[in-house]
Design an enzyme around this catalytic site. Structure first.
Site, short mmCIF file in Angstrom:
data_model
loop_
_atom_site.label_atom_id
_atom_site.label_comp_id
_atom_site.label_asym_id
_atom_site.label_seq_id
_atom_site.Cartn_x
_atom_site.Cartn_y
_atom_site.Cartn_z
N THR A 27 0.79 -1.23 0.00
CA THR A 27 0.00 0.00 0.00
C THR A 27 0.82 1.28 0.00
OG1 THR A 27 -1.64 -1.19 1.32
CG2 THR A 27 -1.90 1.16 1.23
N ARG A 86 -11.67 -10.06 -3.09
CA ARG A 86 -11.40 -9.58 -1.73
C ARG A 86 -11.15 -8.07 -1.77
NH1 ARG A 86 -6.85 -6.76 0.72
NH2 ARG A 86 -6.67 -7.39 2.90
N VAL A 87 -11.80 -7.34 -0.90
CA VAL A 87 -11.58 -5.90 -0.80
C VAL A 87 -11.03 -5.61 0.60
CG1 VAL A 87 -12.72 -3.65 -0.76
CG2 VAL A 87 -13.35 -5.32 -2.50
N GLY A 88 -9.97 -4.83 0.67
CA GLY A 88 -9.32 -4.56 1.95
C GLY A 88 -9.62 -3.18 2.50
N ASP A 89 -8.85 -2.80 3.50
CA ASP A 89 -9.08 -1.54 4.22
C ASP A 89 -8.95 -0.30 3.34
OD1 ASP A 89 -6.21 -2.38 4.30
OD2 ASP A 89 -5.98 -0.34 5.06
N THR A 145 -1.79 1.26 6.75
CA THR A 145 -1.16 0.27 5.88
C THR A 145 -0.96 -1.00 6.69
OG1 THR A 145 0.99 -0.31 4.90
CG2 THR A 145 1.00 1.57 6.35
N GLY A 146 -1.00 -2.15 6.02
CA GLY A 146 -0.83 -3.41 6.74
C GLY A 146 -1.87 -4.42 6.30
N GLY A 162 -5.26 -5.66 5.80
CA GLY A 162 -6.54 -4.97 5.71
C GLY A 162 -7.59 -5.46 6.67
N1 GLY Z 1 -3.70 -2.74 3.44
C1 GLY Z 1 -4.00 -3.23 2.18
C2 GLY Z 1 -4.79 -4.44 2.15
O1 GLY Z 1 -4.83 -5.22 3.09
O2 GLY Z 1 -5.45 -4.66 1.14
#
Ligand code: GLY
Length: 297
Positions: free
Chosen positions: A165, A193-196, A216-217, A219
């Site tokens: 990220t 899959r959708v993250g943070d 960041t990290g 999600g």
């Molecule tokens: N921080 C990005 C993700 O996990 O998609």
């Protein structure tokens, strides 16, 4: 009001030694591009410019350098938010442009919605007259994918920490905070899959009564902890650095270590950063000495 800005290039495991100089140079360039935009424009222009710069290099897990899904596709997540009026926009699992942040801004400016996902991102891009791009993985990303698939490492690779990220937060002369984030997501994530980074409150948050934050990290852990929202809440009581540290301490307590990092900017022009991963690349404008500082630790 004193303008301020900080950028991150992802929290994760240490980079290979020979990659570090180029990586730090690109973070510095991103800060320069953002600070230039901040001198003449808004905090939104600044964070978008910095993140787009990073999307256009292949050094980061965003835009052209994005990670692949387990079936070898690029599915990008991104968001932007402006603290005045709590305006925001986001895209998830987007496959029609490397410039996911620009598309997230189009969601904010051309629709009544906060988040558009999947194939329908293309429709928003067309309506906003953004260029549709055919996405190809960067050579290094494709090489890694092919190596791991060939070696039958899929399962292990999915659990291995990856660089993650890009993001930026800024406050402008009018005291308006803004944040932007962009990512290819976790290495070999499940398609869809959708993250943070697509979730306002998790991947980013901006509030004109507090400041702005960008995470960041991993999600899933960042969403569980509403990390960026929490960092902004903590900034109402303390400065950017204290808020970042406390927010990450909370994540470590609840979700464990090696899970997240965050950057913050407060309304007094202070910047903050914290992470519980081995390293997080960051760069910021040191307002007192008028110089850019870049670190990878
Ligand atoms: N921080 C990005 C993700 O996990 O998609």
């Amino acid at each position: 009001m004193r303008p301020a800005m900080i950028v991150h290039g992802g929290a994760g495991s240490p980079r290979a030694k020979d990659e570090i100089p180029g990586y730090l140079r690109e973070i510095e360039n991103a800060v320069k591009v953002g600070v230039e935009a901040l001198r003449s424009g808004s905090s939104l222009e600044a964070v978008q410019a910095a993140v787009e710069y990073m999307e256009d290099t292949e050094f980061f897990n965003a835009g052209q350098g994005s990670s692949l899904t387990s079936d070898g596709r690029l599915q990008l997540d991104a968001a932007v938010m402006v603290g005045r009026g709590l305006k925001g926009g986001a895209v998830g699992a987007c496959e029609c442009t490397y410039h996911a942040t620009r598309l997230a801004r189009a969601v904010m400016e051309t629709t009544n919605h906060l988040l558009i996902v999947g194939d329908d991102c293309r429709r928003v891009a067309v309506e906003a007259e953004l260029k549709i791009e055919k996405l190809h993985p960067a050579k290094a990303v494709l090489d890694r994918f092919e190596r791991e698939v060939r070696a039958g490492e899929k399962r292990r690779a999915a659990a291995r920490p990856s660089h993650d990220t890009v993001g930026a937060v800024a406050v402008d002369v009018s005291g308006v905070p803004a944040a932007a984030v962009s990512t290819g997501g976790l290495w070999m994530k499940k398609p869809g899959r959708v993250g943070d980074s697509a979730v306002i409150g998790a991947g980013i948050y901006a509030d004109e009564a507090a400041g702005a934050a960008c995470a960041t990290g991993i999600g899933e852990e960042i969403i569980r902890n509403a990390l960026s929202w929490e960092a902004c809440r903590l900034m109402k009581r303390g400065g950017a650095m204290a808020a970042a540290r406390r927010a990450i301490e909370q994540v470590s307590r609840r979700s464990g270590r090696k899970t997240a990092g965050v950057i913050t900017v407060d309304l007094g022009g202070g910047v903050g950063f914290a992470h519980n991963t081995p390293v997080m690349g960051r760069g910021w404008l040191d307002n007192t000495r008028e110089r850019i500082v870049v670190e990878l630790r």
